[in-house]
Design a protein around this motif. Structure first.
Motif: not given
Lengths: 437, 437
Positions: A261-266, A293-294
């Motif tokens: 899983r990769l989470f980053a703010c957008a 996931t953005a």
């Protein structure tokens, strides 16, 4: 299994030598920007009034890899490669058996990822003989980054900052001024766009879209000035891909596999693109199955609530029409503490990737974001930027509901910046008064 | 000659395993602290009400090397080893042929060197069964560091902050509160010392000496609480020596020789001790001739203008008597932007080293300090802490007047922290209104 380091640090010669462009790898080619007058695909000449040739070429290129000039890599050395951390203390704090990593851009000159593109943009403009750059900024990360980059290359820097941020968060404009920039609260009386917006919206506290209009107008009328944008456009997303490329190399150096899983703010999308596109490339090449996931703010939910259509990037309609997820070019968000995430649209490349199923998105409310940020700070000793809190909250929400506590999973979080200048937002949260928007 | 890296980075296993104690290496043994009641050398029991046994032992030890507990090294990994930079762009900006390096402590959890001792002090107190630490803080770097360290070890943290800083620089107390601390502006009504000081000095904006009195009183009356000091004492100087030890290893890793000159800011003295004592050790062992210069603010010039005599560390007279250069325990500095440098005295070990000719000192006026800080920021991309600006100014002053532009010389600057939370001071400088004090 991974080794036992806390920080995985690369040497300077491991700073990437090229940027990664997702456009040629998209299963369906990205829809082109349109000239608003003709509604035909925009031509390089349409952009020549405000961008230098090298950036126009990068905006339109279908090359997968774009070389990074040595002069840009030289400046990157002031803070790159940025560290990748194994967040062991956070894992303990939330009681997960997942292995959590975070890629940290907060040690850059202005405390966020924005310098990755600012340095490149200032360099290409300097090469083209430009003497002044105009830009917009919201919370101020981008304006600060461009102020620094302009000081490096001897360019004047003229920043239009969203008025509410200018007034309520004065540290950021002082930071820009310390690097030598001129900062004007927007909308202002300096431009026709600004005057007209003040007439249309007399009580406005400003928006990114309005500030963009002012900065573009100011650049277009001066042959020695160009405009510089801190997110959204393809070339900005391109420059940020040093983040994900380094993270890939760091996970490998730590003996770790690709994340689950990769989470980053957008917000505008450049941070998400920067860390995620190199991992999506791994997926497209069949080497990984990284679920991206953005994490966007519930107060400006362009991916999860917007429409995928052509829209302007600014309020006055001076940009080309961009095919993107949008809340509408005159959207003014609630005054939440989501910093730079409060843009009405989403980068066309991120929008295309979302539309084509290469990433998903969640909307995070600000109280959940700050609760996650405080958990993170107390465990890892880093107070994250308001924006980054959305990514952390996305990851911790996922782990809290994952089967088996995420046992054995690998989770990567993009921490796009530090929160030193966002401390008033933390005070708002700690006081219990923060709006749950 | 040195290699061509910009940042010299060490791996985690190169974090020092022991602290260096200058006391046994001083040509003349350091004068002991005195019990103010008896005027006899203070005994361990005199300190037991406010310090844990391990720190009292470190305060008095004549061992040269003190092992660093693994649990402390584990937390150090969150930000250590800190980077050493070759400041090539600064060299160009000031036109010197010297090779300038700077050791950068600003990437720590709270943005300064203070965490090096805070983590150690919290650890030893936790080991001793203590549940709460009280402390003083001026600009807030130390209070923030101890807040972080207490959050790591599950201790309550009770910070008395100099009232003028609390009120004019709110970001710092929010930072402390984000890490879970309670922050009280000092002098306060919470303590007898505070009430008495408010009676004696009704208009006072507070001082470090006053805040120390309050914090000591609060710790002494609670058997589960101890007091924690952020500078001055021998054990604090000891903990900071990781800085200089790392810098020695980094210069060697870069193929560089020992510096000709070392500049560090000095307030209470722990930062100066931390970077300089390991180099003074090289001098004493006959391996180097590193000229060390303490850079103190002209507004609190304890070394250059103070007397070398026994004095209290606090205003109410609750500490042992310390032999140190002092401006007097009731000294209240002008409200200059020198942050944590505005203490009335100087660490006894630094004072002894100065008295014995192992280092010299210069006093820097604040406008010169900020001018240097801005030159540094625009060249290196790091906005330094107000305190650190004094060291940078000391170095640049030296180079500006050195024969041959410092040709071939090696200059090391200690940059003790970043200036993100000092931006209002930069605004004061940029406005042209800064007092030249």
């Amino acid at each position: 299994m991974s080794d036992d380091r806390t920080k995985i640090v690369l040497s300077e010669d491991q700073i990437p030598t090229r940027w990664y462009n997702l456009a040629p790898d998209l299963p369906t080619p990205p829809p082109p920007p349109l000239n608003p007058a003709t509604e035909q695909p925009a031509q390089p000449a349409d952009l020549a009034a405000i961008f230098p040739p090298a950036l126009i070429e990068q905006e339109m290129t279908m090359e997968r890899w774009v070389p990074i000039p040595e002069a840009v890599r030289e400046i990157y050395k002031l803070w790159r490669p940025s560290p990748l951390y194994r967040a062991r203390r956070l894992e303990q704090a939330v009681g997960t058996r997942a292995r959590i990593y975070f890629k940290y851009e907060g040690a850059s000159p202005v405390g966020s990822h924005k310098t990755n593109s600012a340095v490149a943009q200032a360099y290409y403009n300097k090469q083209a003989g430009i003497e002044r750059l105009t830009t917009e900024t919201g919370a101020g990360q981008w304006g600060a980054a461009l102020s620094f980059a302009c000081s490096v290359f001897g360019l004047a820097c003229d920043v239009f900052q969203v008025r509410t941020s200018y007034e309520t968060k004065p540290y950021r404009h002082i930071q820009m001024e310390t690097f030598g920039a001129q900062v004007t609260p927007s909308p202002s009386e300096r431009t026709e766009a600004g005057r007209s917006l003040r007439e249309r919206f007399p009580d406005t506290t400003g928006s990114l879209g309005m500030a963009i209009s002012e900065a573009i107008e100011e650049a277009a009328k001066d042959p020695h000035a160009n405009y510089s944008l801190g997110s959204v456009l393809n070339h900005v997303a391109l420059h940020q891909t040093v983040i994900g490329q380094e993270a890939l190399a760091q996970l490998e150096a730590a003996g770790e596999r690709l994340p689950d899983r990769l989470f980053a703010c957008a917000g505008g999308g450049s941070n998400l693109a920067g860390i995620a596109f190199p991992f999506i490339h791994e997926n497209l090449e069949g080497r990984g199955q990284v679920h991206v996931t953005a994490c966007e703010p519930a107060a400006a939910p362009s991916l999860t609530q917007g429409e995928y259509r052509y829209d302007f990037g600014d309020t006055a309609g001076l940009t080309p029409l961009l095919k993107m997820y949008t809340l509408g070019a005159d959207f003014v968000p609630d005054p939440v503490h989501a910093g730079g995430l409060r843009f009405h649209g989403m980068a066309p490349l991120v929008s295309a990737a979302y539309d084509q199923g290469l990433l998903d998105a969640v909307a995070i409310r600000q109280r959940a974001a700050f609760a996650a940020g405080i958990t993170f700070a107390r465990a890892e000793g880093i107070i994250p930027a308001s924006e980054s809190n959305h990514a952390i909250a996305g990851a911790l929400d996922y782990l809290a509901t994952a089967e088996d506590d995420g046992d054995g999973q690998v989770v990567l979080i993009g921490v796009s910046g530090n929160g030193q200048l966002d401390l008033p937002a933390y005070a708002d949260y700690l006081s219990g008064d923060m709006l749950d928007a």
